[in-house]
Design an enzyme around this catalytic site. Structure first.
Site, PDB file in Angstrom:
ATOM      1  N   LYS A   5       0.859  -1.182   0.000  1.00  0.00           N
ATOM      2  CA  LYS A   5       0.000   0.000   0.000  1.00  0.00           C
ATOM      3  C   LYS A   5       0.897   1.234   0.000  1.00  0.00           C
ATOM      4  O   LYS A   5       1.640   1.485   0.942  1.00  0.00           O
ATOM      5  CB  LYS A   5      -0.920   0.005   1.226  1.00  0.00           C
ATOM      6  CG  LYS A   5      -1.896   1.179   1.248  1.00  0.00           C
ATOM      7  CD  LYS A   5      -2.804   1.083   2.453  1.00  0.00           C
ATOM      8  CE  LYS A   5      -3.799   2.243   2.501  1.00  0.00           C
ATOM      9  NZ  LYS A   5      -4.685   2.160   3.682  1.00  0.00           N
ATOM     10  N   LYS A  40      -2.190  -1.671  -3.737  1.00  0.00           N
ATOM     11  CA  LYS A  40      -3.039  -0.488  -3.717  1.00  0.00           C
ATOM     12  C   LYS A  40      -2.150   0.749  -3.789  1.00  0.00           C
ATOM     13  O   LYS A  40      -1.225   0.882  -2.972  1.00  0.00           O
ATOM     14  CB  LYS A  40      -3.874  -0.469  -2.432  1.00  0.00           C
ATOM     15  CG  LYS A  40      -4.803   0.727  -2.298  1.00  0.00           C
ATOM     16  CD  LYS A  40      -5.563   0.700  -0.976  1.00  0.00           C
ATOM     17  CE  LYS A  40      -6.503   1.900  -0.890  1.00  0.00           C
ATOM     18  NZ  LYS A  40      -7.247   1.930   0.385  1.00  0.00           N
TER      19      LYS A  40
END
Length: 331
Positions: free
Chosen positions: A201, A254
């Site tokens: 992330k 992500k």
């Protein structure tokens, strides 16, 4: 051999041939629809920066979940927007918290629909950070206390599993978070509940609309001390390997669109399902351009989704899930 013996266009000559040799396909079974549930009554408010995405109060949630189930989408990712925030994000692990009540409601109405619970503290802390804040005793500098936050994240995961969540999806990027949550779930008797780790992330500019939706903007500083530097690729392998060793069942990247090289790296190096999160700004940019009439929304969205599949994604988390499901059903 080469031209004229080799003619690559032979396999592009008709729609039927192109379908026959197509290497990657997007199906409804690939999709997860994020859902935002909030406290209050009779609330269905469109999020200004995310056209077509809404906040739902519990009493209006059924209409959204019924629509998702009718379209055949197999899973939702549940985000809660509480009315109480404090330093430890206690409403995140309250058994009567907004995510827990929404989970019970969804599972009672559609038991076949998978509920993936976002497991983080940022929506629930008064700082907007993903953990407990520690102040350096000398400098006074504030930062997220990694190890102190792990206990609260594990308590949150257990509370969500107790409410009926099928999958726990921790998005906090604390070191050791998968191990802490896995131990917490196992000790509480939820050893069969899988963890969808937000393994890679990035501290990305693509999250802006989401922070409007989740009311989770940091009240000071940023998240760069715990989310990854967008310039780094090899670090993604270290993060993912740690999560594998600690017991993750899925590995997420992500954002997705600007990091398809990272999706491919995870696909090539690990044998767990790889999840691509098509995040809020990726959604908002396409929606904005489509509303101006500048692009063909369906064509752009489907090309983007098949690109995620080509990069190696097994699962796609996207705010376009309902649109994609309708387009697929329409052929």
């Amino acid at each position: 051999m080469t031209f004229p013996v080799v003619r690559n266009r032979r396999l592009r000559g008709s729609s039927a041939i192109r379908r026959l040799v197509r290497e990657n396909r997007v199906t409804i079974d690939d999709l997860v629809q994020p859902v935002f549930v909030t406290e209050g009554e009779n609330i269905k408010h469109e999020i200004a920066s995310m056209p077509g995405v809404y906040h739902f109060s519990l009493d209006r949630l059924d209409e959204e979940i019924d629509d998702i189930a009718r379209l055949g989408i197999p899973a939702v990712l549940l985000f809660g927007v509480p009315d109480h925030k404090d330093a430890e994000g206690t409403s995140a692990f309250d058994d009567e918290g907004i995510v827990q009540r929404a989970t019970r409601r969804i599972k009672a109405r559609h038991p076949e629909l998978l509920v993936i619970a976002d497991t983080c503290l940022c929506q629930f802390t008064d700082t907007g950070h993903c953990g407990v804040i520690h102040h350096h005793p000398v400098t006074g500098q504030a930062d997220v206390a990694n190890d102190l936050s792990l206990e609260l994240l594990a308590r949150t995961a257990v509370s969500q599993a107790k409410a009926g969540a099928d999958i726990i999806a921790p998005s906090n990027m604390m070191d050791g978070y998968v191990q802490a949550i896995r131990s917490g779930l196992d000790d509480a008797g939820y050893e069969n509940v899988p963890i969808m780790a937000y393994s890679v992330k990035y501290a990305s500019a693509y999250y802006g609309p989401f922070r409007d939706a989740a009311h989770s903007s940091p009240q000071f500083g940023d998240r760069k001390t715990y989310q990854m530097d967008p310039a780094n690729g090899r670090e993604a392998l270290r993060e993912a390997e740690n999560d594998v060793l600690e017991g993750a069942d899925f590995l997420m990247v992500k954002p997705a669109l600007a990091y398809m090289d990272v999706i491919r790296m995870l696909k090539d190096n690990f044998d767990l399902p790889v999840v691509a999160y098509n995040v809020s700004a990726e959604y908002a940019m396409i929606k904005a351009a489509a509303l101006q009439g500048w692009i063909n929304e369906q064509a752009i969205v489907m090309e983007t989704m098949v690109s995620f599949k080509r990069a190696g994604a097994d699962i796609i988390l996207t705010y376009f899930s309902k649109d994609i499901a309708r387009w697929l059903q329409e052929g």
